[in-house]
Design an enzyme around this catalytic site. Structure first.
Site, short mmCIF file in Angstrom:
data_model
loop_
_atom_site.label_atom_id
_atom_site.label_comp_id
_atom_site.label_asym_id
_atom_site.label_seq_id
_atom_site.Cartn_x
_atom_site.Cartn_y
_atom_site.Cartn_z
N HIS A 285 0.82 -1.20 0.00
CA HIS A 285 0.00 0.00 0.00
C HIS A 285 0.86 1.26 0.00
CE1 HIS A 285 -3.22 2.66 0.63
NE2 HIS A 285 -3.23 2.67 1.94
N CYS A 286 2.15 1.13 0.40
CA CYS A 286 2.94 2.35 0.66
C CYS A 286 3.96 2.68 -0.42
CB CYS A 286 3.67 2.20 1.99
SG CYS A 286 2.55 1.97 3.37
N ILE A 287 4.92 1.79 -0.65
CA ILE A 287 6.11 2.16 -1.43
C ILE A 287 5.76 2.52 -2.89
CG2 ILE A 287 8.50 1.51 -2.01
CD1 ILE A 287 7.94 1.74 1.01
N VAL A 289 3.10 3.82 -3.90
CA VAL A 289 2.09 4.89 -3.90
C VAL A 289 2.63 6.21 -3.35
CG1 VAL A 289 -0.12 5.58 -2.85
CG2 VAL A 289 0.20 3.22 -3.64
N ASP A 290 3.21 6.15 -2.15
CA ASP A 290 3.52 7.37 -1.39
C ASP A 290 4.43 8.35 -2.12
OD1 ASP A 290 2.02 6.02 0.42
OD2 ASP A 290 3.66 5.54 1.78
#
Ligand SMILES: NC(=O)c1ccc[n+]([C@@H]2O[C@H](COP(=O)([O-])OP(=O)(O)OC[C@H]3O[C@@H](n4cnc5c(N)ncnc54)[C@H](O)[C@@H]3O)[C@@H](O)[C@H]2O)c1
Length: 456
Positions: A285-287, A289-290
């Site tokens: 969910h993070c790398i 996207v962020d």
């Protein structure tokens, strides 16, 4: 900034209020969004003996919790039962209760929209739900990962408008990014230092008082935007370094050099090097996207984020490179074309030992293989059935194969996309003519299976 604001707010209203509540044992925390981040956070407060009301829009999740059951693999049913039985935890979809907790910690999703810009819809709807119920003295903390300026520019005006209350005087606002690493047994919410920012000393100290109940170290930074920037920096650092080792993998592989051996040897240097490992593409969910949250915000300042764009490009190319290699090796070693070949994809989760497949490159690998005419099945001990996903709704409901010699032996090749610990890789190498390993899951078996194993 802190000193100026502190002078304006020198009565330390919020700090005194929260310290009193902690001292008297009456503190109540609200956690909005009970997912991978919010649920362990709620647990950490309960374990510290603090009352928690959990809020989620998902009735299913609330029902699970009321039934003393977990819906996250690495959080046990027993730990949920303990939390519920302690009498300290309740979960609800009833947002009218939002006025009850003294502090509300927001842990809702922050994905990308279809134009790869920030999808702030969950943060906006949470802010609106809180704003219409906000009462004097409440502390609102955003924990979701986001671009610098979100708390101040997006949340603050809405909260003030809907509540008629003034931020920093009548309600407090802070930002504290989550650093949860699901499935990593070495770290849990209560052992990871927490970064915290607010725009006045009083708000910062009040939030510090509550977080220091659950974590060993709270790192104060000078304002909301700095705290927001810290989280993005951590994840951009990972995305860029993963892109670097992915590029090195391609170059070293062409030279006949094993990139994993190189990285492990380099990691023996006690300073100035930190190991990152290549893979079939970015997931989670993070790398993936962020970093693009910062790219989007940078455009407002007329700036481009070239490192982020380049890393995104390199990482996005990985699934295609993996499939090209598999196609070549299938032809060379098995004498088969990809069209009509039977391929087993091992691992759908975006990383080892979790049941989370958000943004996992596996479904893209599956799609690339099917587009080339292969018959593809998958095996994942944590994902018996593909859930509904935004990018690949067509795969929802597909089931993992049964792990048996007969079935395994029917494939022409396996492609390891996730290195779960509880998979018998030796059996795979014994039963299939070709195993292409993108995670070094079979690295320890390489010498024995030279003809069957390809690391890429
Ligand atoms: N998962 C991680 O490893 C991780 C690590 C660090 C930071 N983060 C960040 O934390 C945030 C949350 O991520 P997550 O992985 O917990 O997401 P998640 O999807 O697991 O959980 C989010 C929860 O929020 C609920 N929700 C959505 N809208 C809501 C609303 N308006 N009100 C109440 N509940 C609502 C959803 O039903 C879901 O249960 C994201 O910003 C993410 O980038 C995640």
């Amino acid at each position: 900034m802190l000193d100026k604001q502190a002078a304006a707010n020198s009565d330390a209203y919020f700090t005194t209020l929260f310290e009193q509540k902690i001292k008297s044992g009456t503190l109540c925390i609200g956690v909005l969004g009970l997912g991978y981040v919010g649920l362990p956070l709620a647990q950490a407060f309960c374990r510290a003996g603090i009352k928690v009301v959990g809020f989620d829009v998902s009735g299913d999740k609330v029902d699970f919790l009321a039934g003393r059951k977990s819906y996250i693999k690495h959080i046990s049913d027993e730990s949920i039962a303990t939390m519920v039985d302690s009498g300290l935890f309740t979960a609800t979809t009833g947002m009218d209760q939002l006025s009850e907790p003294d502090a509300i910690l927001i842990c809702v999703p922050t994905p990308l929209d279809e134009h790869r810009g920030p999808d702030m819809s969950y943060v906006v709807s949470s802010t609106e739900m809180i704003g219409t119920r906000l009462r004097k003295g409440q502390l609102i903390v955003l924990e979701s990962t986001t671009y610098p300026g979100t708390t101040n520019e997006l949340m603050l005006p809405t909260l003030e408008k809907l509540s008629g209350l003034q931020a920093g005087r009548e309600f407090a606002l802070a930002y504290s990014p989550e650093r949860e690493d699901p499935g990593n047994p070495k770290f849990e919410t209560s052992t990871i230092p927490k970064v915290l920012g607010a725009d006045s000393t009083d708000e910062l100290d009040a939030a510090y008082a509550i977080y220091s109940q659950i974590v060993p170290q709270v790192v104060k930074v000078s304002d909301l935007r700095t705290a927001e920037a810290v989280k993005l920096t951590e994840n951009i650092f990972r995305a860029v370094n993963i892109a670097l080792v992915n590029e090195l993998k391609v170059v070293f592989s062409a030279m006949g050099i094993d990139v994993w051996e190189v990285i492990d040897a380099a990691a023996t240097k006690p300073f100035g090097f930190m190991p990152f490992y290549p893979g079939p593409g970015l997931g989670g969910h993070c790398i993936p996207v962020d970093p693009f949250y910062l790219s989007w915000k940078a455009r407002e300042y007329g700036l481009t984020t070239r490192f982020i764009e380049l890393s995104g490009e390199i990482n996005a190319n990985m699934p295609g490179l993996v499939i090209t290699r598999l196609t070549e090796e299938l032809s060379l070693r098995v004498g088969k074309a990809m069209r009509g070949a039977r391929i087993l994809l091992v691992g759908l989760a975006y990383k080892k030992n979790v049941d989370d497949m958000r943004e996992s490159p596996s479904l893209e690998l599956l799609e690339l293989l099917e587009t080339r005419g292969a018959h593809v099945d998958f095996y994942d001990p944590y994902i018996p059935q593909v859930p509904q996903t935004r990018d690949h709704p067509e795969y929802a409901g597909r089931k993992s194969i049964e792990w048996s010699d007969d079935i395994l032996g029917s494939y022409d090749a396996a492609l390891i996309a996730t290195d779960h610990d509880n998979v018998d890789y030796r059996r795979l190498l014994d039963l299939l003519p070709l195993v292409v390993d993108t995670r070094n899951a079979c690295g320890h078996l390489a010498a024995q299976y030279r003809d069957t194993l390809v690391k890429t």
